[in-house]
Design an enzyme around this catalytic site. Sequence first.
Site, short mmCIF file in Angstrom:
data_model
loop_
_atom_site.label_atom_id
_atom_site.label_comp_id
_atom_site.label_asym_id
_atom_site.label_seq_id
_atom_site.Cartn_x
_atom_site.Cartn_y
_atom_site.Cartn_z
N ASP A 52 0.83 -1.20 0.00
CA ASP A 52 0.00 0.00 0.00
C ASP A 52 0.88 1.26 0.00
OD1 ASP A 52 -1.75 2.07 0.45
OD2 ASP A 52 -2.32 1.44 2.47
N GLU A 133 31.16 10.22 6.54
CA GLU A 133 31.60 10.12 7.93
C GLU A 133 30.37 10.39 8.81
OE1 GLU A 133 34.77 12.92 8.42
OE2 GLU A 133 35.86 12.18 6.66
N GLU A 135 28.18 10.54 12.05
CA GLU A 135 28.25 10.69 13.51
C GLU A 135 26.87 10.44 14.11
OE1 GLU A 135 31.59 14.29 13.21
OE2 GLU A 135 29.53 14.74 13.79
N GLU A 221 33.55 10.94 19.40
CA GLU A 221 33.55 12.24 18.73
C GLU A 221 33.70 13.37 19.75
OE1 GLU A 221 33.71 14.38 16.45
OE2 GLU A 221 34.15 13.03 14.78
N GLU A 229 31.70 8.01 16.02
CA GLU A 229 31.79 8.01 14.56
C GLU A 229 32.49 6.74 14.12
OE1 GLU A 229 34.48 10.25 11.25
OE2 GLU A 229 33.30 11.58 12.54
N HIS A 278 29.93 14.34 7.15
CA HIS A 278 30.83 14.88 6.13
C HIS A 278 30.93 13.87 5.00
CE1 HIS A 278 32.73 16.91 9.87
NE2 HIS A 278 31.65 17.56 9.46
N ARG A 353 38.76 23.15 8.09
CA ARG A 353 37.47 22.58 8.48
C ARG A 353 36.39 23.62 8.75
NH1 ARG A 353 40.89 18.38 9.66
NH2 ARG A 353 39.96 16.28 9.50
N GLU A 372 35.33 17.02 0.23
CA GLU A 372 34.52 16.72 1.41
C GLU A 372 33.46 17.81 1.57
OE1 GLU A 372 36.10 15.44 5.56
OE2 GLU A 372 35.73 17.59 5.69
N ARG A 374 30.63 19.32 3.76
CA ARG A 374 30.43 19.26 5.20
C ARG A 374 29.05 19.75 5.64
NH1 ARG A 374 35.09 18.63 8.05
NH2 ARG A 374 34.45 19.98 9.78
#
Length: 482
Positions: A52, A133, A135, A221, A229, A278, A353, A372, A374
Amino acid sequence: MDAETVKKVLEENNVRWVLCAFSDIRGFLQTFSIPAKVFMENSVFERGIGFDGSSIRGFRSIEKSDLVWMPDPATLKVIPWIDDPIQKTAIMFGDVHEPGPAEVADCDPRAYVAKSLEKKLGDDGMSVIFGPEIEFFVFEGIDPTRLAWDMWVSPNGGAGDSWGPPRVMPESSEIEPGGFFIRPKEGYFRPPPEDTTMEYRNELSYYLEKLGVFVEYHHHEVATAGQVELDFRPKTLVDVSDAFYLYKFAAKNIAAMNGLLATFMPKPLYLDNASGMHINQSLWEGKPFEGNPVFGDADDEFMLSQKARYYIGGLLEHAKALTAICAPTINSYKRLVPGFEAPIYICWSPRNRSALVRVPMYVKSPSAVRLEYRGADPSCNPYLAFAAQVAAGLDGIKKKIEPGDPVMEDVYELSPMKRKELGIGELPTTLRDALDHLASDEVLIKTLGSHIFDAFMSLKYDEWNQYCLYITPWEILKYIDI
């Protein structure tokens, strides 16, 4: 793995049940159980199993609710932590089709969006791999009726560097056995006995490997006790999305087996770091790791090809709209704020970062170059989030969108004037803002398809309206004596 191999695996492992899995538009894993003996019939692989569709959020209205789940034999996994012969279960992902089964249903994130984009890449002689990555938090439990509202832990109501202990329950697990505790923002790479999650992570890694998701390393972390992580080996677009769900499925079940609760809610704790995702990604000509890496250039200062820079340009160009898909909950925007390591500024940089798009520089080799992104968190639908990022990046390559110069400074420390001078924009600050940006992004709308786009927007606007109507404890404490 084909249909005959599936039958053999089910027989050899004495499997009695198969969890038939797919995702709704929001990103929630959906499953139903079918006796394993049903899969001994070839008709299941040819005709699928009806269900359904009107009961799945965003799929179908009630007058055209019939849909068909078509098994993907290659995804069969025997659930390794279930030994009881009565309960022995396997899990298999599948695609959602229209009745017949005639064709892929336009409401299915896996087949209609992720598989379609992966096929388009393959037709162009290309492939993409992702290494997310992910977390999440592990708690002893959460009782919504006994939450400790801790917004008054500082005179500034949360501003500045105050770090009163964030609490989920009055008896939650910030204080570890033996008197050890992890202060907010000081949990990164902490060892036992402060870190009490190592045995859980080891057990989870063991079972994930049994499920074909190979963990390369894991750790505690940054946030206080319970944030972890586990990073697994990169996979292609559809496979990594399936692995994302196996990761969450295993994390929650292994936690429950240990009397714990695993949550992928982005920001469950006040005044502490949140859980992000990330997303490392790279394009290849031909097969991943076998063909030519599109992003690498040995002659460039940062090992980046021109196509990689254009791809970054596409991610930045579409970043505001991407945020609606990659950070799709009200709670996601409690994470995207200054001071907690989450990206809020639209720029790119090697190593840095504080940028939205980062170029990791651990190994200086063209074949190792990856980007990467983020700006995502684990509340997203991976089929949609990963596909949308690829679409944005490819649009950058197609239109030759320059990303500008990399920002080499800590963006959080730049003055508003300096950020304006450098042309650094900001991500949306609320889900509503992000949705408004998505509503005008033709590239991402086309990637999602009209049905998923309309259903996603409807579900999320409704979510926003519910939030706006709710009277929070913060408002009571702030305004009751006005």
